[in-house]
Each structure stands twice: as C-alpha cells, then as structure tokens.
Design a protein around this motif. Sequence first.
Motif, PDB file in Angstrom:
ATOM      1  N   GLY A 157       3.932   2.205  -5.176  1.00 36.35           N
ATOM      2  CA  GLY A 157       3.695   3.476  -6.196  1.00 36.35           C
ATOM      3  C   GLY A 157       3.698   4.651  -5.526  1.00 36.35           C
ATOM      4  O   GLY A 157       3.257   4.888  -4.349  1.00 36.35           O
ATOM      5  N   THR A 182      -0.388  -1.587 -11.042  1.00 38.94           N
ATOM      6  CA  THR A 182      -1.313  -2.791 -11.702  1.00 38.94           C
ATOM      7  C   THR A 182      -0.107  -3.568 -12.261  1.00 38.94           C
ATOM      8  O   THR A 182       1.091  -3.482 -12.032  1.00 38.94           O
ATOM      9  CB  THR A 182      -2.026  -2.545 -13.022  1.00 38.94           C
ATOM     10  OG1 THR A 182      -0.994  -1.926 -13.939  1.00 38.94           O
ATOM     11  CG2 THR A 182      -3.158  -1.114 -12.563  1.00 38.94           C
ATOM     12  N   GLU A 224       0.810  -1.466  -0.106  1.00 41.70           N
ATOM     13  CA  GLU A 224       0.113  -0.068   0.113  1.00 41.70           C
ATOM     14  C   GLU A 224       0.972   1.220   0.012  1.00 41.70           C
ATOM     15  O   GLU A 224       1.978   1.236   0.601  1.00 41.70           O
ATOM     16  CB  GLU A 224      -0.852   0.034   1.243  1.00 41.70           C
ATOM     17  CG  GLU A 224      -1.764  -1.268   1.225  1.00 41.70           C
ATOM     18  CD  GLU A 224      -2.916  -1.036   0.029  1.00 41.70           C
ATOM     19  OE1 GLU A 224      -3.269   0.126  -0.127  1.00 41.70           O
ATOM     20  OE2 GLU A 224      -3.248  -2.130  -0.247  1.00 41.70           O
ATOM     21  N   PRO A 225       0.334   2.331  -0.688  1.00 41.72           N
ATOM     22  CA  PRO A 225       1.135   3.641  -0.648  1.00 41.72           C
ATOM     23  C   PRO A 225       1.650   3.885   0.856  1.00 41.72           C
ATOM     24  O   PRO A 225       2.787   4.669   0.650  1.00 41.72           O
ATOM     25  CB  PRO A 225       0.275   4.369  -1.200  1.00 41.72           C
ATOM     26  CG  PRO A 225      -0.542   3.753  -2.025  1.00 41.72           C
ATOM     27  CD  PRO A 225      -0.830   2.345  -1.449  1.00 41.72           C
ATOM     28  N   ASP A 234       1.736  -2.548 -15.005  1.00 44.24           N
ATOM     29  CA  ASP A 234       2.767  -1.737 -14.658  1.00 44.24           C
ATOM     30  C   ASP A 234       3.913  -2.136 -14.266  1.00 44.24           C
ATOM     31  O   ASP A 234       5.192  -1.896 -14.515  1.00 44.24           O
ATOM     32  CB  ASP A 234       2.252  -0.561 -13.521  1.00 44.24           C
ATOM     33  CG  ASP A 234       0.902   0.213 -13.893  1.00 44.24           C
ATOM     34  OD1 ASP A 234       1.016   0.816 -15.018  1.00 44.24           O
ATOM     35  OD2 ASP A 234       0.158   0.580 -13.129  1.00 44.24           O
ATOM     36  N   GLY A 261       2.780  11.756  -2.225  1.00 45.10           N
ATOM     37  CA  GLY A 261       1.498  10.850  -2.391  1.00 45.10           C
ATOM     38  C   GLY A 261       2.004   9.395  -2.734  1.00 45.10           C
ATOM     39  O   GLY A 261       3.079   9.084  -3.182  1.00 45.10           O
ATOM     40  N   GLY A 262       0.888   8.557  -3.180  1.00 45.54           N
ATOM     41  CA  GLY A 262       1.103   7.277  -3.611  1.00 45.54           C
ATOM     42  C   GLY A 262      -0.067   6.742  -4.443  1.00 45.54           C
ATOM     43  O   GLY A 262      -1.208   7.330  -4.579  1.00 45.54           O
ATOM     44  N   TRP A 263       0.006   5.711  -5.056  1.00 44.03           N
ATOM     45  CA  TRP A 263      -0.804   4.815  -5.805  1.00 44.03           C
ATOM     46  C   TRP A 263      -0.518   3.492  -6.054  1.00 44.03           C
ATOM     47  O   TRP A 263       0.505   3.260  -5.450  1.00 44.03           O
ATOM     48  CB  TRP A 263      -0.926   5.551  -7.345  1.00 44.03           C
ATOM     49  CG  TRP A 263       0.635   5.345  -7.965  1.00 44.03           C
ATOM     50  CD1 TRP A 263       1.511   6.092  -7.855  1.00 44.03           C
ATOM     51  CD2 TRP A 263       0.514   4.415  -9.064  1.00 44.03           C
ATOM     52  NE1 TRP A 263       2.426   5.551  -8.530  1.00 44.03           N
ATOM     53  CE2 TRP A 263       1.677   4.513  -9.475  1.00 44.03           C
ATOM     54  CE3 TRP A 263      -0.215   3.592  -9.690  1.00 44.03           C
ATOM     55  CZ2 TRP A 263       2.619   3.955 -10.567  1.00 44.03           C
ATOM     56  CZ3 TRP A 263       0.285   2.815 -10.886  1.00 44.03           C
ATOM     57  CH2 TRP A 263       1.695   3.076 -11.241  1.00 44.03           C
ATOM     58  N   THR A 264      -1.332   2.693  -6.147  1.00 43.61           N
ATOM     59  CA  THR A 264      -1.235   1.297  -6.279  1.00 43.61           C
ATOM     60  C   THR A 264      -1.038   0.864  -7.563  1.00 43.61           C
ATOM     61  O   THR A 264      -1.976   0.899  -8.512  1.00 43.61           O
ATOM     62  CB  THR A 264      -2.470   0.485  -5.719  1.00 43.61           C
ATOM     63  OG1 THR A 264      -2.614   0.984  -4.499  1.00 43.61           O
ATOM     64  CG2 THR A 264      -2.387  -1.081  -5.765  1.00 43.61           C
ATOM     65  N   VAL A 281       3.918   8.939  -6.046  1.00 42.91           N
ATOM     66  CA  VAL A 281       3.757  10.140  -6.624  1.00 42.91           C
ATOM     67  C   VAL A 281       4.598  11.330  -6.425  1.00 42.91           C
ATOM     68  O   VAL A 281       4.611  11.729  -5.095  1.00 42.91           O
ATOM     69  CB  VAL A 281       2.136  10.932  -6.270  1.00 42.91           C
ATOM     70  CG1 VAL A 281       1.911  11.976  -7.342  1.00 42.91           C
ATOM     71  CG2 VAL A 281       1.248   9.553  -6.928  1.00 42.91           C
ATOM     72  N   ARG A 311       3.946   9.653 -11.602  1.00 43.53           N
ATOM     73  CA  ARG A 311       3.915   8.469 -10.972  1.00 43.53           C
ATOM     74  C   ARG A 311       5.239   7.631 -11.345  1.00 43.53           C
ATOM     75  O   ARG A 311       5.647   7.667 -12.202  1.00 43.53           O
ATOM     76  CB  ARG A 311       2.595   7.610 -11.404  1.00 43.53           C
ATOM     77  CG  ARG A 311       1.316   8.287 -11.256  1.00 43.53           C
ATOM     78  CD  ARG A 311       0.044   7.438 -11.675  1.00 43.53           C
ATOM     79  NE  ARG A 311       0.364   7.195 -13.083  1.00 43.53           N
ATOM     80  CZ  ARG A 311      -0.301   5.699 -13.468  1.00 43.53           C
ATOM     81  NH1 ARG A 311      -0.803   5.091 -12.855  1.00 43.53           N
ATOM     82  NH2 ARG A 311      -0.047   5.674 -14.676  1.00 43.53           N
TER      83      ARG A 311
END
Length: 149
Positions: free
Chosen positions: A89, A46, A20-21, A49, A41-44, A91, A96
Amino acid sequence: MLALLFPQTAPPSGGIVIFEPDRARELLSQCSRSVPKPGEGGWTPTVADIARLEAKLPGAFQVAALSPYAYKELVLQSAPKGWIRQYVGIVRGGKRFIYGNFAPASVEQYEPGRGRHPIMVCDGGPGFFGAEYDVEMDAISHLAFNGMA
C-alpha cells in the motif's frame, strides 16, 4: 488476521504476499518496466482491497493487448491466478494506492522461496508485470509489462 491469511514468510506458488509499507521502494525497483512514483507514506491493504484490484485486471489487460506484444493476451489469460502476487500500500498526495508486482509461479520452481522477497526480473516478457490500483477511483492507474531481451 491478515498475516494469518497471507503470511509474508512462506507464500505458496501463485500465492499472495502483502508487504509492510516500508518495503514499497524495493517492490518499485524494476529494471525493464516503468513503475509509478513512490509515495510519501504507506498503508496495509485488506483482502477486500486486493480482491477489488484483481477484479480490475482483466479489463486493463484487454486495453494492454493492443500494445506491441501480440501474444500478451494469451500469456495473461489466467492472471493473476497462478502468479506470485506481491502487494504494497502506497500513499501519494493523500490518496491510497496498491502496487502489485506479478511473476509467474514457475519462478518458485527455480528459486524456492523467491516469492517471499520483492521480485525484480530484467526483461522476461509480459509474464512479469506491475499494476497500480487507485483505491478511491476503483481503477487500475498504471500497468506495465517487462520487456523482452
């Protein structure tokens, strides 16, 4: 669906964990290699990716083989397959990135379940490395290997 393919609780040796971010700072805490800056920030990521990041590693390794560790190229021939692969992930500046933390699958032999948590090893040589992938540029933007003690 992603959690079913890559569970955070039980990765096999050489498996993939997508954190998790909010775990980014843990993954970026390394003691014997440089790491990219944390993001705001963050992202998940795929599965697709992650596949794009991993496809870029062989080219990045060829460039890295020019560095002082002459045996690095041999050590990394099969990477990232057979490695514990941990991803998060990030940001940064509105862009990203994916940070990958890699450790030999043999870590699991000595510490079963170790791959479920961010791995940080001091020294250890080029078998422990980190790579950052710029999603927009489709390129490895940072690659660093642990030092030798």
